[in-house]
Design a protein around this motif. Structure first.
Motif, PDB file in Angstrom:
ATOM      1  N   PHE A 178       1.931 -35.578 -25.120  1.00 57.23           N
ATOM      2  CA  PHE A 178       2.588 -34.751 -24.105  1.00 57.23           C
ATOM      3  C   PHE A 178       3.970 -35.280 -23.741  1.00 57.23           C
ATOM      4  O   PHE A 178       4.856 -34.513 -23.383  1.00 57.23           O
ATOM      5  CB  PHE A 178       1.732 -34.687 -22.839  1.00 57.23           C
ATOM      6  N   GLN A 179       4.121 -36.579 -23.777  1.00 56.94           N
ATOM      7  CA  GLN A 179       5.395 -37.200 -23.438  1.00 56.94           C
ATOM      8  C   GLN A 179       5.992 -37.827 -24.705  1.00 56.94           C
ATOM      9  O   GLN A 179       5.246 -38.198 -25.604  1.00 56.94           O
ATOM     10  CB  GLN A 179       5.178 -38.286 -22.371  1.00 56.94           C
ATOM     11  N   PRO A 180       7.290 -37.947 -24.829  1.00 57.94           N
ATOM     12  CA  PRO A 180       8.310 -37.746 -23.801  1.00 57.94           C
ATOM     13  C   PRO A 180       8.862 -36.325 -23.798  1.00 57.94           C
ATOM     14  O   PRO A 180       9.243 -35.794 -24.846  1.00 57.94           O
ATOM     15  CB  PRO A 180       9.405 -38.737 -24.204  1.00 57.94           C
ATOM     16  N   THR A 181       8.924 -35.695 -22.638  1.00 60.80           N
ATOM     17  CA  THR A 181       9.434 -34.336 -22.552  1.00 60.80           C
ATOM     18  C   THR A 181      10.943 -34.266 -22.757  1.00 60.80           C
ATOM     19  O   THR A 181      11.478 -33.200 -23.055  1.00 60.80           O
ATOM     20  CB  THR A 181       9.076 -33.716 -21.193  1.00 60.80           C
ATOM     21  N   HIS A 182      11.634 -35.390 -22.607  1.00 66.04           N
ATOM     22  CA  HIS A 182      13.073 -35.404 -22.846  1.00 66.04           C
ATOM     23  C   HIS A 182      13.412 -35.639 -24.318  1.00 66.04           C
ATOM     24  O   HIS A 182      14.598 -35.635 -24.681  1.00 66.04           O
ATOM     25  CB  HIS A 182      13.747 -36.485 -21.993  1.00 66.04           C
ATOM     26  N   ARG A 183      12.410 -35.857 -25.146  1.00 65.55           N
ATOM     27  CA  ARG A 183      12.650 -36.094 -26.562  1.00 65.55           C
ATOM     28  C   ARG A 183      11.674 -35.248 -27.390  1.00 65.55           C
ATOM     29  O   ARG A 183      10.695 -35.728 -27.950  1.00 65.55           O
ATOM     30  CB  ARG A 183      12.477 -37.582 -26.896  1.00 65.55           C
ATOM     31  N   PRO A 184      11.933 -33.935 -27.471  1.00 66.98           N
ATOM     32  CA  PRO A 184      11.003 -33.038 -28.160  1.00 66.98           C
ATOM     33  C   PRO A 184      10.823 -33.349 -29.634  1.00 66.98           C
ATOM     34  O   PRO A 184       9.804 -32.989 -30.232  1.00 66.98           O
ATOM     35  CB  PRO A 184      11.610 -31.648 -27.942  1.00 66.98           C
ATOM     36  N   GLU A 185      11.795 -34.038 -30.247  1.00 66.78           N
ATOM     37  CA  GLU A 185      11.621 -34.393 -31.656  1.00 66.78           C
ATOM     38  C   GLU A 185      10.474 -35.391 -31.834  1.00 66.78           C
ATOM     39  O   GLU A 185       9.821 -35.425 -32.888  1.00 66.78           O
ATOM     40  CB  GLU A 185      12.929 -34.968 -32.236  1.00 66.78           C
ATOM     41  N   VAL A 186      10.214 -36.195 -30.800  1.00 66.53           N
ATOM     42  CA  VAL A 186       9.120 -37.159 -30.863  1.00 66.53           C
ATOM     43  C   VAL A 186       7.776 -36.452 -30.767  1.00 66.53           C
ATOM     44  O   VAL A 186       6.852 -36.730 -31.540  1.00 66.53           O
ATOM     45  CB  VAL A 186       9.269 -38.214 -29.744  1.00 66.53           C
ATOM     46  N   THR A 187       7.657 -35.518 -29.833  1.00 64.22           N
ATOM     47  CA  THR A 187       6.381 -34.802 -29.708  1.00 64.22           C
ATOM     48  C   THR A 187       6.149 -33.890 -30.912  1.00 64.22           C
ATOM     49  O   THR A 187       5.007 -33.716 -31.347  1.00 64.22           O
ATOM     50  CB  THR A 187       6.332 -33.996 -28.396  1.00 64.22           C
ATOM     51  N   TRP A 188       7.207 -33.318 -31.458  1.00 63.05           N
ATOM     52  CA  TRP A 188       7.047 -32.473 -32.654  1.00 63.05           C
ATOM     53  C   TRP A 188       6.474 -33.285 -33.811  1.00 63.05           C
ATOM     54  O   TRP A 188       5.560 -32.834 -34.504  1.00 63.05           O
ATOM     55  CB  TRP A 188       8.388 -31.867 -33.057  1.00 63.05           C
ATOM     56  N   ARG A 189       6.994 -34.480 -33.991  1.00 64.00           N
ATOM     57  CA  ARG A 189       6.511 -35.313 -35.101  1.00 64.00           C
ATOM     58  C   ARG A 189       5.037 -35.657 -34.922  1.00 64.00           C
ATOM     59  O   ARG A 189       4.258 -35.626 -35.876  1.00 64.00           O
ATOM     60  CB  ARG A 189       7.352 -36.584 -35.198  1.00 64.00           C
ATOM     61  N   ALA A 190       4.654 -35.978 -33.701  1.00 67.59           N
ATOM     62  CA  ALA A 190       3.261 -36.350 -33.457  1.00 67.59           C
ATOM     63  C   ALA A 190       2.335 -35.144 -33.515  1.00 67.59           C
ATOM     64  O   ALA A 190       1.257 -35.206 -34.117  1.00 67.59           O
ATOM     65  CB  ALA A 190       3.140 -37.032 -32.094  1.00 67.59           C
ATOM     66  N   ASN A 191       2.742 -34.042 -32.914  1.00 65.71           N
ATOM     67  CA  ASN A 191       1.832 -32.920 -32.726  1.00 65.71           C
ATOM     68  C   ASN A 191       1.786 -31.960 -33.901  1.00 65.71           C
ATOM     69  O   ASN A 191       0.705 -31.574 -34.357  1.00 65.71           O
ATOM     70  CB  ASN A 191       2.225 -32.165 -31.447  1.00 65.71           C
ATOM     71  N   VAL A 192       2.937 -31.576 -34.399  1.00 67.39           N
ATOM     72  CA  VAL A 192       2.965 -30.627 -35.511  1.00 67.39           C
ATOM     73  C   VAL A 192       2.800 -31.347 -36.846  1.00 67.39           C
ATOM     74  O   VAL A 192       1.881 -31.046 -37.628  1.00 67.39           O
ATOM     75  CB  VAL A 192       4.265 -29.804 -35.487  1.00 67.39           C
ATOM     76  N   ILE A 193       3.670 -32.313 -37.113  1.00 68.34           N
ATOM     77  CA  ILE A 193       3.569 -33.033 -38.386  1.00 68.34           C
ATOM     78  C   ILE A 193       2.275 -33.845 -38.422  1.00 68.34           C
ATOM     79  O   ILE A 193       1.613 -33.936 -39.466  1.00 68.34           O
ATOM     80  CB  ILE A 193       4.800 -33.921 -38.602  1.00 68.34           C
ATOM     81  N   GLY A 194       1.879 -34.408 -37.278  1.00 65.36           N
ATOM     82  CA  GLY A 194       0.606 -35.135 -37.224  1.00 65.36           C
ATOM     83  C   GLY A 194      -0.573 -34.252 -37.585  1.00 65.36           C
ATOM     84  O   GLY A 194      -1.461 -34.656 -38.349  1.00 65.36           O
ATOM     85  N   THR A 195      -0.596 -33.030 -37.060  1.00 65.13           N
ATOM     86  CA  THR A 195      -1.684 -32.099 -37.401  1.00 65.13           C
ATOM     87  C   THR A 195      -1.637 -31.732 -38.878  1.00 65.13           C
ATOM     88  O   THR A 195      -2.686 -31.643 -39.543  1.00 65.13           O
ATOM     89  CB  THR A 195      -1.588 -30.832 -36.534  1.00 65.13           C
ATOM     90  N   GLN A 196      -0.438 -31.509 -39.416  1.00 66.08           N
ATOM     91  CA  GLN A 196      -0.325 -31.216 -40.848  1.00 66.08           C
ATOM     92  C   GLN A 196      -0.894 -32.357 -41.687  1.00 66.08           C
ATOM     93  O   GLN A 196      -1.573 -32.121 -42.704  1.00 66.08           O
ATOM     94  CB  GLN A 196       1.138 -30.965 -41.210  1.00 66.08           C
TER      95      GLN A 196
END
Length: 359
Positions: free
Chosen positions: A73-91
């Protein structure tokens, strides 16, 4: 069955692991997370892994089902970090499951994946999942739905289940959710019924809630049955202005959403609150979910009402309650919440920012 739970130490993950131990057909459970918990239920193995970079195939080998819950969920100020964990991580989870021939994957989607509602009529699982474009969380959940669409097309023999829970709470998640969504400035004594005589409620706010234990049971049922497709899971009643006033034992006053958004936007930009204004916009546009399919096909019924669930987590806020896993720990923010301030309030995860090992 051998079931691997990815993201096993979080709010939902701990409940999924617990629920799986009660399923007679499950003979082996592996909990996967970046950081090891202090304790595990009897018979549950732990495997340290980060979905962003580690070899997941070694963990998924010989699994009959993988439950994917890992989400940042965090960091909300760094969406590239959450994208890597959530989208690429799920892939990466899906790719590893396919490579190891895992027969079933149960993936945590969310009410946040749904497109904005037109009214308060409950929607079933066929409602569009395009999310709300101005919040990273809803964008990522919607994109993961597209990832799952592609995966199902490429791997038709794999049983894929998408669980779409409403807001999930439990007493043990109170400290974590305060850190993630309210930030270090929220005073514990104020978060309880009867303290404030007047409760401002943004116009149009209403929400569904679900106890983590009930979410865990639904995910476990999805893993061990022949279920396929999407399932909405939430408890009754819908928490509207009247219910929230009853819960807080306060008279409610409707306030313009724009006023709340402006205050939240300022607090987020000044690093005083971790929740971005786009997530507030999404909250006001969420549909009400119909949960009939889960109740019928998973033989699942919530044991806690939404009102009971929210009352429990409010009690947890007041007591600074937590759990015995790193994400749920009541002291993860540090003494006087110093780690939360030092990490930039939405700039970095306050635990990882202070050098806690990833595994």
């Amino acid at each position: 069955m051998r079931v691997v739970v990815v993201g096993a130490t979080g709010n939902i993950g701990t409940s999924v692991v617990s629920a799986l131990t009660a399923e007679p057909v499950v003979t082996s459970i592996v909990g996967v997370a970046r950081r090891a918990p202090s304790t595990l239920p009897s018979g549950v193995e732990f495997a340290g892994a980060d979905v962003r970079m580690d070899d997941l195939g070694r963990v998924f080998r010989n699994a009959d089902a993988v439950v994917q819950l890992a989400w940042l969920f965090q960091p909300t100020h760094r969406p590239e970090v959450t994208w890597r964990a959530n989208v690429i991580g799920t892939q990466r989870v899906l790719a590893a499951a396919a490579a190891e021939g895992v027969p079933a994957v149960v993936c945590a989607s969310s009410i946040g994946a749904y497109s904005p509602a037109r009214d308060d009529d409950p929607v079933d699982e066929s409602w569009p999942t395009d999310g709300w474009p101005l919040a990273a969380y809803t964008r990522e959940k919607a994109y993961v739905e597209r990832v799952l669409d592609a995966f199902e097309t490429e791997h038709p023999d794999t049983r894929v289940v998408r669980m779409r829970p409403s807001f999930v709470f439990q007493r043990a998640s109170a400290s974590e959710q305060r850190r993630l969504f309210a930030g270090p400035l929220l005073p514990h004594p104020l978060v309880r019924p009867g303290v404030v005589p007047i409760l401002p409620i943004p116009r149009g706010l209403r929400m569904q809630a679900l106890h983590s234990h009930d979410a865990g049971r639904a995910f476990a049922r999805a893993a061990v049955t022949d279920a396929r497709g999407a399932f909405n899971i939430a408890a009754d009643p819908v928490l509207d202005r009247a219910r929230l006033g009853e819960l807080f034992e306060a008279r409610t006053v409707e306030v313009p959403p724009g006023t709340v958004r402006a205050a939240l936007s300022t607090a987020w930009r000044l690093r005083l609150a971790p929740t971005p204004p786009g997530l507030f916009d999404a909250l006001l546009r969420l549909p009400i979910m119909d949960t009939g399919r889960a109740r019928t096909e998973l033989d699942w019924t919530p044991r806690f009402t939404a009102f009971e669930t929210l009352r429990e987590v409010l009690d947890g806020f007041r007591a600074n309650a937590g759990g015995d896993t790193p994400p749920l720990a009541s002291d993860a923010g540090g003494r006087f919440r110093i780690k939360e301030f030092a990490s930039g309030v939405g700039g970095r995860d306050p635990v990882d920012a202070w050098g806690v090992p990833a595994h």
